[in-house]
Design a protein around this motif. Structure first.
Motif, PDB file in Angstrom:
ATOM      1  N   ASP A  92      87.923  34.004  48.326  1.00 40.80           N
ATOM      2  CA  ASP A  92      88.868  35.061  47.973  1.00 40.80           C
ATOM      3  C   ASP A  92      88.184  36.419  48.047  1.00 40.80           C
ATOM      4  N   THR A  93      88.992  37.467  48.107  1.00 40.67           N
ATOM      5  CA  THR A  93      88.481  38.831  48.171  1.00 40.67           C
ATOM      6  C   THR A  93      89.170  39.673  47.113  1.00 40.67           C
ATOM      7  N   VAL A  94      88.371  40.408  46.331  1.00 41.31           N
ATOM      8  CA  VAL A  94      88.895  41.298  45.295  1.00 41.31           C
ATOM      9  C   VAL A  94      88.943  42.718  45.852  1.00 41.31           C
ATOM     10  N   THR A  95      90.097  43.367  45.746  1.00 41.53           N
ATOM     11  CA  THR A  95      90.277  44.724  46.236  1.00 41.53           C
ATOM     12  C   THR A  95      90.782  45.613  45.101  1.00 41.53           C
ATOM     13  N   VAL A  96      90.982  46.894  45.408  1.00 40.18           N
ATOM     14  CA  VAL A  96      91.469  47.840  44.399  1.00 40.18           C
ATOM     15  C   VAL A  96      92.894  47.519  43.964  1.00 40.18           C
ATOM     16  N   GLU A  97      93.587  46.684  44.713  1.00 39.39           N
ATOM     17  CA  GLU A  97      94.955  46.324  44.358  1.00 39.39           C
ATOM     18  C   GLU A  97      95.008  45.475  43.092  1.00 39.39           C
ATOM     19  N   ALA A  98      93.840  44.997  42.620  1.00 33.22           N
ATOM     20  CA  ALA A  98      93.802  44.252  41.365  1.00 33.22           C
ATOM     21  C   ALA A  98      93.963  45.170  40.160  1.00 33.22           C
ATOM     22  N   PHE A  99      93.881  46.495  40.377  1.00 36.45           N
ATOM     23  CA  PHE A  99      94.012  47.463  39.295  1.00 36.45           C
ATOM     24  C   PHE A  99      95.324  48.226  39.433  1.00 36.45           C
ATOM     25  N   GLU A 100      95.687  48.932  38.349  1.00 33.93           N
ATOM     26  CA  GLU A 100      96.923  49.699  38.327  1.00 33.93           C
ATOM     27  C   GLU A 100      96.646  51.119  37.869  1.00 33.93           C
ATOM     28  N   THR A 101      97.458  52.050  38.337  1.00 34.07           N
ATOM     29  CA  THR A 101      97.346  53.438  37.898  1.00 34.07           C
ATOM     30  C   THR A 101      97.663  53.540  36.409  1.00 34.07           C
ATOM     31  N   GLY A 102      96.829  54.280  35.684  1.00 33.61           N
ATOM     32  CA  GLY A 102      96.991  54.409  34.243  1.00 33.61           C
ATOM     33  C   GLY A 102      96.242  53.364  33.443  1.00 33.61           C
ATOM     34  N   GLN A 103      95.631  52.406  34.111  1.00 33.95           N
ATOM     35  CA  GLN A 103      94.909  51.333  33.429  1.00 33.95           C
ATOM     36  C   GLN A 103      93.580  51.847  32.889  1.00 33.95           C
ATOM     37  N   LYS A 104      93.184  51.352  31.718  1.00 28.77           N
ATOM     38  CA  LYS A 104      91.908  51.712  31.111  1.00 28.77           C
ATOM     39  C   LYS A 104      90.805  50.811  31.671  1.00 28.77           C
ATOM     40  N   VAL A 105      89.681  51.422  32.050  1.00 30.18           N
ATOM     41  CA  VAL A 105      88.565  50.666  32.588  1.00 30.18           C
ATOM     42  C   VAL A 105      87.272  51.161  31.947  1.00 30.18           C
ATOM     43  N   LYS A 106      86.231  50.353  32.084  1.00 32.03           N
ATOM     44  CA  LYS A 106      84.884  50.762  31.692  1.00 32.03           C
ATOM     45  C   LYS A 106      83.979  50.603  32.902  1.00 32.03           C
ATOM     46  N   VAL A 107      83.104  51.568  33.089  1.00 36.78           N
ATOM     47  CA  VAL A 107      82.253  51.617  34.276  1.00 36.78           C
ATOM     48  C   VAL A 107      80.795  51.560  33.836  1.00 36.78           C
ATOM     49  N   ALA A 108      80.044  50.624  34.400  1.00 34.57           N
ATOM     50  CA  ALA A 108      78.630  50.451  34.069  1.00 34.57           C
ATOM     51  C   ALA A 108      77.779  50.769  35.287  1.00 34.57           C
ATOM     52  N   GLY A 109      76.687  51.485  35.059  1.00 37.49           N
ATOM     53  CA  GLY A 109      75.775  51.830  36.140  1.00 37.49           C
ATOM     54  C   GLY A 109      74.443  52.273  35.574  1.00 37.49           C
ATOM     55  N   THR A 110      73.518  52.619  36.459  1.00 41.49           N
ATOM     56  CA  THR A 110      72.201  53.107  36.064  1.00 41.49           C
ATOM     57  C   THR A 110      72.218  54.627  36.051  1.00 41.49           C
ATOM     58  N   SER A 111      71.883  55.209  34.895  1.00 41.76           N
ATOM     59  CA  SER A 111      71.936  56.662  34.759  1.00 41.76           C
ATOM     60  C   SER A 111      70.835  57.328  35.575  1.00 41.76           C
ATOM     61  N   LYS A 112      70.995  58.608  35.806  1.00 46.00           N
ATOM     62  CA  LYS A 112      69.994  59.370  36.548  1.00 46.00           C
ATOM     63  C   LYS A 112      68.690  59.424  35.757  1.00 46.00           C
ATOM     64  N   GLY A 113      67.570  59.223  36.436  1.00 40.58           N
ATOM     65  CA  GLY A 113      66.276  59.307  35.784  1.00 40.58           C
ATOM     66  C   GLY A 113      65.835  60.754  35.645  1.00 40.58           C
ATOM     67  N   LYS A 114      65.413  61.141  34.436  1.00 42.22           N
ATOM     68  CA  LYS A 114      64.971  62.509  34.176  1.00 42.22           C
ATOM     69  C   LYS A 114      63.450  62.602  34.026  1.00 42.22           C
ATOM     70  N   GLY A 115      62.748  61.479  34.135  1.00 38.14           N
ATOM     71  CA  GLY A 115      61.309  61.506  33.982  1.00 38.14           C
ATOM     72  C   GLY A 115      60.898  61.585  32.522  1.00 38.14           C
ATOM     73  N   PHE A 116      59.644  61.986  32.296  1.00 35.78           N
ATOM     74  CA  PHE A 116      59.101  62.102  30.938  1.00 35.78           C
ATOM     75  C   PHE A 116      59.583  63.416  30.335  1.00 35.78           C
ATOM     76  N   GLN A 117      60.301  63.335  29.200  1.00 36.59           N
ATOM     77  CA  GLN A 117      60.861  64.531  28.569  1.00 36.59           C
ATOM     78  C   GLN A 117      60.484  64.566  27.091  1.00 36.59           C
ATOM     79  N   GLY A 118      60.522  65.752  26.537  1.00 31.55           N
ATOM     80  CA  GLY A 118      60.219  65.944  25.130  1.00 31.55           C
ATOM     81  C   GLY A 118      61.408  65.636  24.247  1.00 31.55           C
ATOM     82  N   THR A 119      61.210  65.809  22.951  1.00 32.99           N
ATOM     83  CA  THR A 119      62.251  65.408  21.996  1.00 32.99           C
ATOM     84  C   THR A 119      63.458  66.340  22.018  1.00 32.99           C
ATOM     85  N   ILE A 120      63.286  67.602  22.414  1.00 28.48           N
ATOM     86  CA  ILE A 120      64.411  68.535  22.418  1.00 28.48           C
ATOM     87  C   ILE A 120      65.421  68.140  23.491  1.00 28.48           C
ATOM     88  N   LYS A 121      64.941  67.868  24.689  1.00 28.92           N
ATOM     89  CA  LYS A 121      65.850  67.481  25.766  1.00 28.92           C
ATOM     90  C   LYS A 121      66.290  66.023  25.634  1.00 28.92           C
TER      91      LYS A 121
END
Length: 204
Positions: A92-121
Motif C-alpha cells: 500500500d501507499t500512504v499519500t496526503v489524501e489520508a489527511f484533511e484540511t483543518g485536522q490537528k497534527v503533530k510534527v517531529a523532526g531534528t532541530s537546528k544545531g546551534k553548537g556550544f552555547q552559554g546559559t543566556i542563549k
C-alpha cells in the motif's frame, strides 16, 4: 492514527477565503510505500513501516535493498515505523489524501544545531550587571556554594550543546492540501532545517 513522512520545503504565507493571512510551513509529504507491517503476534507490538525519499541503489546496503525488494519498493533513503497503525498492508501507499484540511497534527523532526552555547542563549538566563567593575555579565553565577551543597547538584542548567535533538511540535493545523504535488501546508513553524525530514502524525 494516520502518519506520513515529509520533507520541509520552507515557510510562506497564504490568504484564507475571509482575507486572513496564514503563516504556513510547506511539507512535501509522501507518497510513502508500506515496506513492513509489525503485528502483536510476531513482533509484540503493532506498527507500520513507511519509506520515503528516493535514493540510488549504490547508496544503500545489500540488506536494505533486499528488504525493500520484498515489498516491491524502489530504493528509499528513510524507513520509519509508526506505532498503532492498522488497516495497511505491504504494498500500500500512504499519500496526503489520508489527511484533511483543518485536522490537528503533530510534527517531529531534528532541530537546528546551534553548537556550544552559554546559559543566556541556551536557557534564557538573565545577564548580570553591566555597570563599571562588573565581572559577571554573561556568566551563569554561583552554581555550588561552599557551605552547602559544596558541589554542583545534578541537573543544574549550564552551557553546552544547543539544538540538534528530536523535537515534537504539537497542535498544528493543516491549512491546505495539494494532492497533485503531494504538499501539506501546516500553520506555524515545524522543527528542522530546510530540506530536513519530519514525521507527521495526527494529534489526538
Amino acid at each position: 492514527m494516520p502518519g506520513i513522512l515529509a520533507k520541509k520545503l520552507g515557510m510562506t504565507q497564504v490568504f484564507a477565503e475571509d482575507g486572513r493571512v496564514e503563516r504556513v510551513t510547506v511539507l512535501e509529504a509522501g507518497p510513502c510505500p508500506v515496506t513492513a507491517v509489525r503485528t502483536e503476534e510476531t513482533d509484540g507490538y503493532t506498527a507500520v513501516q513507511l519509506a520515503f525519499g528516493a535514493s540510488k541503489e549504490k547508496h544503500l546496503t545489500k540488506a536494505e535493498l533486499g528488504h525493500l525488494r520484498k515489498a516491491d519498493s524502489a530504493p528509499m533513503r528513510h524507513l520509519v515505523e509508526f506505532r498503532d497503525e492498522s488497516g495497511l498492508s505491504i504494498g500500500d501507499t500512504v499519500t496526503v489524501e489520508a489527511f484533511e484540511t483543518g485536522q490537528k497534527v503533530k510534527v517531529a523532526g531534528t532541530s537546528k544545531g546551534k553548537g556550544f552555547q552559554g546559559t543566556i542563549k541556551r536557557h534564557g538566563f538573565a545577564s548580570g550587571p553591566k555597570s563599571h567593575g562588573s565581572h559577571n555579565v554573561r556568566a551563569p553565577g554561583s552554581i555550588g556554594a561552599s557551605a552547602w551543597p559544596a558541589r554542583v547538584m545534578k541537573g543544574i542548567r549550564g552551557p553546552g550543546q544547543m539544538g540538534n535533538k528530536r523535537i515534537t511540535q504539537k497542535g498544528l493545523t493543516i491549512v491546505q492540501i495539494d494532492a497533485e504535488q503531494n504538499l501539506l501546508l501546516v500553520r506555524g513553524a515545524v522543527p528542522g532545517s530546510r530540506n530536513g525530514m519530519v514525521e507527521v502524525r495526527t494529534d489526538a
